[in-house]
Design an enzyme around this catalytic site. Structure first.
Site, PDB file in Angstrom:
ATOM      1  N   LYS A 199       1.183  -0.863   0.042  1.00  0.00           N
ATOM      2  CA  LYS A 199      -0.438   0.107   0.325  1.00  0.00           C
ATOM      3  C   LYS A 199       1.028   0.929   0.055  1.00  0.00           C
ATOM      4  O   LYS A 199       1.921   1.364   1.129  1.00  0.00           O
ATOM      5  CB  LYS A 199      -1.102  -0.289   1.768  1.00  0.00           C
ATOM      6  CG  LYS A 199      -1.864   1.317   1.106  1.00  0.00           C
ATOM      7  CD  LYS A 199      -2.827   1.320   2.574  1.00  0.00           C
ATOM      8  CE  LYS A 199      -3.494   2.151   2.735  1.00  0.00           C
ATOM      9  NZ  LYS A 199      -4.613   2.269   3.448  1.00  0.00           N
ATOM     10  N   LYS A 253      -2.025  -1.470  -4.005  1.00  0.00           N
ATOM     11  CA  LYS A 253      -2.926   0.005  -4.239  1.00  0.00           C
ATOM     12  C   LYS A 253      -2.428   1.455  -3.953  1.00  0.00           C
ATOM     13  O   LYS A 253      -1.273   0.839  -2.829  1.00  0.00           O
ATOM     14  CB  LYS A 253      -3.990  -0.240  -2.659  1.00  0.00           C
ATOM     15  CG  LYS A 253      -4.730   1.389  -1.921  1.00  0.00           C
ATOM     16  CD  LYS A 253      -4.984   0.501  -0.768  1.00  0.00           C
ATOM     17  CE  LYS A 253      -6.036   2.022  -1.133  1.00  0.00           C
ATOM     18  NZ  LYS A 253      -6.248   2.334   0.579  1.00  0.00           N
TER      19      LYS A 253
HETATM   20  C1  PBG Z   1      -6.871   3.147   5.594  1.00  0.00           C
HETATM   21  C2  PBG Z   1      -7.126   3.295   4.119  1.00  0.00           C
HETATM   22  C3  PBG Z   1      -7.055   4.373   2.962  1.00  0.00           C
HETATM   23  C4  PBG Z   1      -7.942   3.394   1.796  1.00  0.00           C
HETATM   24  C5  PBG Z   1      -8.046   2.185   2.664  1.00  0.00           C
HETATM   25  N1  PBG Z   1      -8.274   2.328   3.253  1.00  0.00           N
HETATM   26  C6  PBG Z   1      -6.727   5.711   3.545  1.00  0.00           C
HETATM   27  C7  PBG Z   1      -5.949   6.087   4.086  1.00  0.00           C
HETATM   28  O1  PBG Z   1      -4.765   5.028   3.869  1.00  0.00           O
HETATM   29  O2  PBG Z   1      -5.153   7.072   4.117  1.00  0.00           O
HETATM   30  C8  PBG Z   1      -8.059   4.675   0.566  1.00  0.00           C
HETATM   31  C9  PBG Z   1      -8.979   3.746  -0.536  1.00  0.00           C
HETATM   32  C10 PBG Z   1      -9.333   4.712  -0.915  1.00  0.00           C
HETATM   33  O3  PBG Z   1      -8.708   6.273  -1.509  1.00  0.00           O
HETATM   34  O4  PBG Z   1     -10.304   4.952  -2.221  1.00  0.00           O
HETATM   35  N2  PBG Z   1      -8.330   2.583   6.410  1.00  0.00           N
END
Ligand code: PBG
Length: 329
Positions: A199, A253
């Site tokens: 991520k 991601k």
């Molecule tokens: C963290 C989380 C995020 C997203 C999914 N889980 C946000 C982040 O890491 O700041 C982002 C998903 C998206 O942008 O669609 N709980």
């Protein structure tokens, strides 16, 4: 008279739609898609999320309707995010049995049983007053080990409430192992883990932060725990660590700017690979289409197909409902 250049083999197979459909290497399907859904505590009507056109913060009741409608369209997997009415330092709403996601999971499990795969994002950023994905130490940095204790409690709470899959997204070291152990020792060895393994600290999460009402304290960011987008090999180390610790599925991601990473992960592992087409990716399509600059349906299909072509078996996308309607229409 013969043509100077005879028609090439690929061109011959491109002549008609039916031929193109016959030889297509990648076939997108509703079964590939997971719909991310937001449920908010303490509201009595859904609230539109302006930066994610067509997506809302659901009430418990409207969420139940939405998931049933999605299932009827063939979208049989959802992932839930909660917006609590109060936040605190440790994100208690993430593990409180009465927390909004836990309540929503039990609603959906009692409505639909095993008909739909119920996933829950497992993190604390929506529930913490400071907006970080973990518990802060005395210096304002995330305390990895203290955070793991909260994640373990959240995993148990989500599994108790009916989650089939928990999806840790906080990028804490050791999170998958700790969650696996917590689930196993609490009678939930059948609950799966979808690890947000690779991520990235992406600018594309902007609309999501509006959706879940998260601001990181002091204008901070997540670069201390999420990945640096300059690195691809590092993603493989993260993925390997998660699989070793017990991840059943791994995720990359965001998706489109990381197709190389998706392809490399696909080569490396035998478990299902997911990719998250995130909020900013969705919003860019919606905004450009609203301006008449691109054709929504063409670009949306192109994006999702490219993610699958790169090697993703599973795509988390706000386009899931649209795609279900398109293919059932
Ligand atoms: C963290 C989380 C995020 C997203 C999914 N889980 C946000 C982040 O890491 O700041 C982002 C998903 C998206 O942008 O669609 N709980």
């Amino acid at each position: 008279m013969s043509a100077r250049f005879p028609v090439s083999r690929p061109r011959r197979l491109r002549r008609t739609q039916a031929l193109r459909d016959l030889v297509a290497e990648t076939r997108l399907n509703v079964n590939d898609l997971v719909a991310p859904l937001f449920v908010r505590e303490g509201i009595d009507a859904p609230i539109p999320i302006l930066s994610l056109p067509g997506v809302v913060q659901h009430t418990r009741a409207s969420l139940r309707t939405e998931v049933r409608e999605l299932a009827d369209l063939g979208i049989k997997s959802v992932i839930l995010f909660g917006i609590p009415s109060t936040k605190d330092e440790i994100g208690s709403g993430a593990f409180d049995p009465q927390g909004i996601v836990q309540l929503a999971l039990s609603d959906l499990r009692s409505d639909l049983g095993d008909q739909v795969v119920l996933m829950s994002d497992l993190c604390v950023d929506e529930y913490t007053s400071h907006g970080h994905c973990g518990i802060l130490d005395g210096h304002g940095s995330v305390d990895n080990d203290a955070t793991l204790e909260v994640y373990a409690k959240a995993a148990i709470a989500q599994a108790n409430a009916g989650a089939h899959v928990v999806a840790p997204s906080g990028m804490m070291d050791g999170q998958v192992g700790v969650i696996r152990a917590a689930l196993d020792s609490n009678g939930h060895s059948e609950t799966s883990i979808l690890a947000y393994s690779a991520k990235y600290a992406s600018g594309l999460y902007g609309p999501f932060r509006e959706a879940v009402d998260v601001q990181i304290v002091g204008g901070g960011d997540r670069k201390g725990y999420q990945q640096d987008w300059r690195n691809a090999r590092e993603a493989l180390t993260e993925v390997e660590a998660d699989i070793e610790q017990g991840a059943d599925m791994v995720m990359v991601k965001p998706a489109l700017a990381y197709l190389d990473v998706i392809a490399a992960v696909r080569q490396l592992v035998n478990v299902p690979v997911a990719a998250y087409h995130v909020s900013g990716e969705y919003s860019m399509i919606k905004a450009a289409a609203a301006n008449g600059w691109i054709d929504h349906d063409i670009v949306a299909t192109e994006h999702l197909t490219a993610i699958k072509r790169a090697g993703a078996d599973i795509i988390l996308t706000y386009l899931a409902r649209w795609y279900g309607e398109l293919t059932n229409g």
